[in-house]
Scaffold this motif. Structure first.
Motif, PDB file in Angstrom:
ATOM      1  N   VAL A 109       0.924  -1.248  -0.078  1.00  0.00           N
ATOM      2  CA  VAL A 109       0.017   0.032   0.013  1.00  0.00           C
ATOM      3  C   VAL A 109       0.888   1.503   0.014  1.00  0.00           C
ATOM      4  O   VAL A 109       0.468   2.057  -0.568  1.00  0.00           O
ATOM      5  CB  VAL A 109      -0.921   0.031   1.053  1.00  0.00           C
ATOM      6  CG1 VAL A 109      -1.753   1.284   1.259  1.00  0.00           C
ATOM      7  CG2 VAL A 109      -1.807  -1.068   1.113  1.00  0.00           C
ATOM      8  N   LEU A 110       1.906   1.221   0.745  1.00  0.00           N
ATOM      9  CA  LEU A 110       2.943   2.593   0.905  1.00  0.00           C
ATOM     10  C   LEU A 110       3.530   2.717  -0.590  1.00  0.00           C
ATOM     11  O   LEU A 110       3.537   3.711  -0.869  1.00  0.00           O
ATOM     12  CB  LEU A 110       4.167   2.282   1.678  1.00  0.00           C
ATOM     13  CG  LEU A 110       3.887   2.388   3.400  1.00  0.00           C
ATOM     14  CD1 LEU A 110       5.020   2.160   3.951  1.00  0.00           C
ATOM     15  CD2 LEU A 110       3.016   3.588   3.762  1.00  0.00           C
ATOM     16  N   GLY A 111       3.914   1.545  -1.155  1.00  0.00           N
ATOM     17  CA  GLY A 111       4.377   1.899  -2.701  1.00  0.00           C
ATOM     18  C   GLY A 111       3.700   2.511  -3.544  1.00  0.00           C
ATOM     19  O   GLY A 111       3.899   3.357  -4.317  1.00  0.00           O
ATOM     20  N   ILE A 112       2.411   1.928  -3.440  1.00  0.00           N
ATOM     21  CA  ILE A 112       1.410   2.583  -4.386  1.00  0.00           C
ATOM     22  C   ILE A 112       0.874   3.867  -3.991  1.00  0.00           C
ATOM     23  O   ILE A 112       0.801   4.498  -5.087  1.00  0.00           O
ATOM     24  CB  ILE A 112      -0.174   1.510  -4.476  1.00  0.00           C
ATOM     25  CG1 ILE A 112       0.195   0.124  -4.801  1.00  0.00           C
ATOM     26  CG2 ILE A 112      -1.172   2.071  -5.022  1.00  0.00           C
ATOM     27  CD1 ILE A 112      -0.800  -0.803  -4.702  1.00  0.00           C
ATOM     28  N   LEU A 113       0.704   4.158  -2.886  1.00  0.00           N
ATOM     29  CA  LEU A 113       0.602   5.401  -2.394  1.00  0.00           C
ATOM     30  C   LEU A 113       1.684   6.448  -2.985  1.00  0.00           C
ATOM     31  O   LEU A 113       1.414   7.691  -3.133  1.00  0.00           O
ATOM     32  CB  LEU A 113       0.243   5.673  -0.846  1.00  0.00           C
ATOM     33  CG  LEU A 113      -0.769   4.807  -0.324  1.00  0.00           C
ATOM     34  CD1 LEU A 113      -1.041   4.935   1.165  1.00  0.00           C
ATOM     35  CD2 LEU A 113      -2.135   5.684  -0.939  1.00  0.00           C
ATOM     36  N   SER A 114       2.884   5.927  -2.943  1.00  0.00           N
ATOM     37  CA  SER A 114       4.205   6.954  -3.121  1.00  0.00           C
ATOM     38  C   SER A 114       3.985   6.928  -4.551  1.00  0.00           C
ATOM     39  O   SER A 114       4.346   8.133  -5.302  1.00  0.00           O
ATOM     40  CB  SER A 114       5.419   6.390  -2.910  1.00  0.00           C
ATOM     41  OG  SER A 114       6.278   7.087  -3.003  1.00  0.00           O
ATOM     42  N   TYR A 115       3.679   6.086  -5.396  1.00  0.00           N
ATOM     43  CA  TYR A 115       3.620   6.270  -6.720  1.00  0.00           C
ATOM     44  C   TYR A 115       2.430   7.361  -7.171  1.00  0.00           C
ATOM     45  O   TYR A 115       2.674   8.057  -7.924  1.00  0.00           O
ATOM     46  CB  TYR A 115       3.137   4.861  -7.462  1.00  0.00           C
ATOM     47  CG  TYR A 115       2.956   4.670  -9.004  1.00  0.00           C
ATOM     48  CD1 TYR A 115       4.026   5.186  -9.787  1.00  0.00           C
ATOM     49  CD2 TYR A 115       1.911   4.286  -9.786  1.00  0.00           C
ATOM     50  CE1 TYR A 115       3.940   5.109 -11.192  1.00  0.00           C
ATOM     51  CE2 TYR A 115       1.809   4.122 -10.922  1.00  0.00           C
ATOM     52  CZ  TYR A 115       2.879   4.630 -11.592  1.00  0.00           C
ATOM     53  OH  TYR A 115       2.571   4.470 -13.010  1.00  0.00           O
ATOM     54  N   PHE A 116       1.251   7.142  -6.715  1.00  0.00           N
ATOM     55  CA  PHE A 116       0.275   7.968  -7.052  1.00  0.00           C
ATOM     56  C   PHE A 116       0.532   9.548  -6.300  1.00  0.00           C
ATOM     57  O   PHE A 116       0.063  10.352  -6.810  1.00  0.00           O
ATOM     58  CB  PHE A 116      -1.053   7.375  -6.484  1.00  0.00           C
ATOM     59  CG  PHE A 116      -1.766   6.318  -7.423  1.00  0.00           C
ATOM     60  CD1 PHE A 116      -2.340   6.762  -8.275  1.00  0.00           C
ATOM     61  CD2 PHE A 116      -1.764   5.185  -7.145  1.00  0.00           C
ATOM     62  CE1 PHE A 116      -2.820   5.876  -9.381  1.00  0.00           C
ATOM     63  CE2 PHE A 116      -2.224   4.263  -7.809  1.00  0.00           C
ATOM     64  CZ  PHE A 116      -2.800   4.503  -8.929  1.00  0.00           C
ATOM     65  N   GLY A 117       1.151   9.376  -5.044  1.00  0.00           N
ATOM     66  CA  GLY A 117       1.679  10.677  -4.681  1.00  0.00           C
ATOM     67  C   GLY A 117       2.554  11.518  -5.904  1.00  0.00           C
ATOM     68  O   GLY A 117       2.359  12.692  -5.888  1.00  0.00           O
ATOM     69  N   GLY A 118       3.546  10.572  -6.536  1.00  0.00           N
ATOM     70  CA  GLY A 118       4.208  11.410  -7.453  1.00  0.00           C
ATOM     71  C   GLY A 118       3.360  11.889  -8.846  1.00  0.00           C
ATOM     72  O   GLY A 118       3.781  12.930  -9.147  1.00  0.00           O
TER      73      GLY A 118
END
Length: 206
Positions: A109-118
């Motif tokens: 979830v963290l990785g996906i959130l970081s990607y969408f944050g970008g």
């Protein structure tokens, strides 16, 4: 075209890219950026060790956070940080995942959130570029980042995604210069790999 010619063409392509990045100073820029990124990481590590040995056991602290703060709240704080300049080191949240009931799920979830944050940072850059007064202001404040993005484009996004460099700033710069969105999505997905590697390292030390 024969296989030999194809291989030769690939070698020539990579050789030309290598020469371009050498002549334009990408490698020296990358080295300087990593050196600049080292002190905050070392300071963060020193503070964490100080807390661990003199205040409270880090594992106990992480378990306390896990037991007393809802995951949705932690995820929201992380997503906000990753969307706006990446102010909080992701390693804190990765360590928190390691003490959760579902470490691999939470890490994903963290990785996906970081990607969408970008992606949000990218569109913030696109929005900024459409406001002349704000664009002129940021073009001065972020002149180096914008100039570098124009020179190196995709490779700079890859570096921001994989290395301890400000991914949000790289994403915003890509948006400001209107870097092709499809290519940004492709390069930015490597952000997930960074979380997988860091997760493996941090989980192994907790």
């Amino acid at each position: 075209m024969s296989m030999k010619n194809k291989k030769t063409n690939r070698k020539s392509h990579w050789r030309l890219l290598h020469q371009y990045y050498t002549y334009t100073g990408f490698y020296s820029f990358l080295g300087r950026s990593l050196i600049k990124a080292a002190p905050p990481i070392l300071i963060f590590t020193a503070i964490l060790l100080g807390i661990h040995f003199f205040v409270i056991d880090v594992n106990t602290m992480l378990i306390y956070v896990t037991d007393n703060f809802p995951p949705i709240g932690v995820f929201a704080i992380f997503f906000g940080s990753e969307s706006f300049l990446g102010l909080i080191p992701p390693e804190i949240f990765i360590a928190w995942c390691g003490k959760s009931a579902y470490p691999l799920w939470f890490l994903s979830v963290l990785g996906i959130l970081s990607y969408f944050g970008g992606i949000i940072s990218y569109f913030l850059g696109r929005g900024i570029a459409s406001i002349p007064s704000v664009f002129v202001f940021l073009e001065v404040k972020m002149s180096k980042q914008i100039k570098n993005m124009r020179k190196w484009g995709g490779i700079l996004i890859i570096a921001g995604a994989l290395l301890p460099l400000p991914f949000a700033i790289a994403s915003m710069s890509a948006g400001i210069i209107k870097f092709p969105f499809g290519s940004y999505l492709l390069y930015g997905v490597l952000r997930l790999l960074r979380f997988a590697v860091y997760g493996a390292l941090i989980f192994g030390t907790l």
